[in-house]
Design a protein around this motif. Sequence first.
Motif, short mmCIF file in Angstrom:
data_model
loop_
_atom_site.label_atom_id
_atom_site.label_comp_id
_atom_site.label_asym_id
_atom_site.label_seq_id
_atom_site.Cartn_x
_atom_site.Cartn_y
_atom_site.Cartn_z
N UNK A 138 17.31 -19.22 106.62
CA UNK A 138 18.14 -19.56 107.44
C UNK A 138 19.46 -19.66 107.32
N UNK A 139 19.77 -20.29 106.18
CA UNK A 139 21.25 -20.16 105.54
C UNK A 139 21.70 -18.70 105.57
N UNK A 140 20.88 -17.84 104.90
CA UNK A 140 21.41 -16.45 104.67
C UNK A 140 21.65 -15.90 106.17
N UNK A 141 20.75 -16.07 107.09
CA UNK A 141 20.97 -15.33 108.38
C UNK A 141 22.60 -16.05 108.80
N UNK A 142 22.71 -17.22 108.80
CA UNK A 142 23.84 -17.69 109.10
C UNK A 142 25.04 -17.35 108.52
N UNK A 143 25.06 -16.94 107.25
CA UNK A 143 26.17 -16.23 106.35
C UNK A 143 26.41 -14.87 106.70
N UNK A 144 25.10 -14.11 107.12
CA UNK A 144 25.17 -12.50 107.39
C UNK A 144 25.87 -12.59 108.92
N UNK A 145 25.56 -13.50 109.80
CA UNK A 145 26.04 -13.32 111.04
C UNK A 145 27.71 -13.47 110.88
N UNK A 146 28.22 -14.46 110.11
CA UNK A 146 29.72 -14.82 110.22
C UNK A 146 30.14 -13.43 109.21
N UNK A 147 29.87 -12.68 108.47
CA UNK A 147 30.11 -11.73 107.70
C UNK A 147 29.83 -10.44 107.96
N UNK A 148 28.89 -10.30 109.27
CA UNK A 148 28.25 -8.77 109.33
C UNK A 148 27.57 -8.32 108.07
N UNK A 149 27.03 -9.14 107.33
CA UNK A 149 26.25 -8.58 106.25
C UNK A 149 25.05 -8.06 106.52
#
Length: 155
Positions: A29-40
């Motif tokens: 869940x945390x990783x997805x949130x970070x991915x969304x903010x960074x287009x990662x």
Amino acid sequence: MQEDRINKVVYKTIVVPADGSENSKRALQHAVSICERNEAQLIIVHVANIVSAISNFDQTPISGGYVSEQIAEDMEETGKKILEDVSKDVPADIAVKNVFEVGSPGPAVLAVAKKFNADLIVMGSRGLGPLKGLFMGSISSYVTSHSTCPVLVVK
């Protein structure tokens, strides 16, 4: 008024170990949130520790290696199912790659992170492993100690 500027850290590749535990689900869940903010890009990795699994069967007579082969096949099937299930929770606009590895979990996670040039590893503090550290699981402790990129440990 002087303004201090901090350069924004951008993550492009994030590795998340997944073992099906609640902590690994929270880490995702945390990783997805970070991915969304960074287009990662998200790399989800499951590591089958076959040595640990076979050692649980040390009282079982092994005839021609069949038991160990069956354990390996079962672990691969289970691991790929975990990866498939976990990937379903990732939004469609995030690029995801599932990686199945066999080996010692800590070094295997670090090898995947190196292979994909990860900017960040996000993992649960404890997984489903039999050994549990006082504050962190032995795998998360190993990864934080040996990683060359930042590691976010989620409780």
